[in-house]
Design a protein around this motif. Structure first.
Motif, short mmCIF file in Angstrom:
data_model
loop_
_atom_site.label_atom_id
_atom_site.label_comp_id
_atom_site.label_asym_id
_atom_site.label_seq_id
_atom_site.Cartn_x
_atom_site.Cartn_y
_atom_site.Cartn_z
N TYR A 145 35.60 27.28 41.33
CA TYR A 145 36.51 28.12 40.56
C TYR A 145 37.15 29.19 41.46
O TYR A 145 38.34 29.49 41.35
N ASN A 190 25.88 31.30 31.88
CA ASN A 190 27.27 31.24 32.33
C ASN A 190 27.84 32.66 32.39
O ASN A 190 28.14 33.26 31.36
N PHE A 191 28.00 33.17 33.62
CA PHE A 191 28.57 34.50 33.82
C PHE A 191 29.97 34.39 34.43
O PHE A 191 30.45 35.32 35.07
N MET A 192 30.61 33.25 34.23
CA MET A 192 31.92 33.02 34.85
C MET A 192 33.08 33.46 33.96
O MET A 192 34.24 33.36 34.37
N ASN A 193 32.77 33.89 32.75
CA ASN A 193 33.81 34.35 31.82
C ASN A 193 34.89 33.29 31.57
O ASN A 193 36.06 33.62 31.36
N ASP A 194 34.49 32.03 31.64
CA ASP A 194 35.39 30.92 31.38
C ASP A 194 34.53 29.71 31.06
O ASP A 194 33.32 29.70 31.31
N ASN A 195 35.17 28.68 30.48
CA ASN A 195 34.45 27.48 30.10
C ASN A 195 35.40 26.30 30.21
O ASN A 195 36.54 26.39 29.74
N ASN A 205 28.04 32.68 38.66
CA ASN A 205 29.06 33.73 38.80
C ASN A 205 30.31 33.12 39.43
O ASN A 205 30.25 32.08 40.08
N THR A 206 31.44 33.81 39.30
CA THR A 206 32.67 33.26 39.85
C THR A 206 32.69 33.30 41.37
O THR A 206 33.20 32.38 42.00
N GLU A 209 27.00 39.12 45.04
CA GLU A 209 26.70 40.14 44.05
C GLU A 209 26.25 41.44 44.71
O GLU A 209 25.71 41.44 45.81
N GLU A 236 24.15 44.42 40.41
CA GLU A 236 24.39 43.19 39.65
C GLU A 236 23.18 42.26 39.69
O GLU A 236 22.81 41.64 38.68
#
Length: 270
Positions: free
Chosen positions: A82, A132-137, A185-186, A191, A195
């Motif tokens: 990503y 899922n800490f990527m704030n997307d799916n 994470n993205t 981190e 974090e």
């Protein structure tokens, strides 16, 4: 099946001699397993419609098809991330292609930072679950019911039966395997210590920049998934030292013998 998916499947099938039953996604520094595949057929990502280009060191950027421990496999020697600027749909497109080619099981590997303070660099961890800490799916947007349900169940995202196979393989080889929760994470920045502390409080044991999107899509398409992390370094704040991708590659190089032994034994038992 979408046009782009069908095009990719057709291009690949034209080059294959059999239908693969097992898919492998090999993370940073772990592509060495693909070198063990017998009678290999190599297909460059650039030659497959819809595939992106892998831009990260340690990712060769090719599919490898052949036989490994008696199983017909197709391996991604390098993945897309990503943080490279690709959409979630682009990142996970190869999983959809492998599923359409007929695989039933998928083994996803990665190099990850250890959040659990009991871990050491070089440990191998069976992924029990993820955050899922990527704030997307990758499933956001219109759903193709031919590929999977609108609301897929993720309560057993990592197949318990395959986890047991991995545990037994570790015992057979006298390898001490960790088990834990992987946080996605993205990236691409590592981190901060704060974090890492937060992720530990939330129940994370290891953190990385991949895997979660691929596992979501694999579950969407009904695949059994096994996830394995190589703990390449301890995350920020645990040791008083800077983090680098060179350290990731160095650690995966150091543990490659154990990684190869474990993966081969697991595949034998599948």
């Amino acid at each position: 099946m979408t046009t782009s998916l069908q095009e990719a499947v057709t291009v690949i099938q034209d080059k294959l001699t059999d239908q693969p039953s097992l898919g492998l996604i090999l993370g940073s520094g772990l592509g060495i397993l693909a070198d063990e595949i017998e009678d290999p057929i190599y297909i460059q990502y650039k030659d497959i419609p819809g595939f992106s280009t892998s831009t990260v060191a340690g990712h060769k950027g090719q599919l490898v098809f052949g036989t490994l421990e008696g199983k017909t496999v197709i391996a991604m020697q390098g993945r897309f991330h990503y943080y490279e600027g690709y959409s979630m749909q682009k990142v996970t497109f190869p999983v959809r292609v492998m599923a359409a080619l007929g695989i039933e099981k998928l083994i996803v590997t990665n190099a990850a930072g250890g959040i659990n303070e009991a871990f050491q660099a070089g440990d191998l961890m069976i992924i029990e679950d993820h955050i899922n800490f990527m704030n997307d799916n990758p499933l956001i947007g219109p759903n193709d019911e031919q590929l999977g349900p609108r609301f897929p169940d993720m309560s057993s995202a990592y197949d318990q039966e395959l986890q047991t196979v991995a545990e037994q393989a570790g015992k057979k080889l006298e390898l001490s395997l960790q088990k834990g929760v992987y946080v996605g994470n993205t990236g691409p920045a590592y981190e901060t210590p704060a974090e890492v502390k937060m992720l530990r409080e939330l129940g994370g044991d290891a953190v990385g920049m991949s895997t979660v999107p691929e596992v979501v899509v694999a579950n969407h398409m009904g695949l059994q998934v096994l996830g394995l992390s190589c703990i390449s370094n301890l995350a920020a704040g645990i040791l008083d030292q800077p983090l680098s991708h060179d350290e990731v590659i160095e650690t995966t190089e150091r543990v490659k013998v154990d990684f190869l032994r474990l993966m081969k034994t697991i595949i034998q038992e599948l």
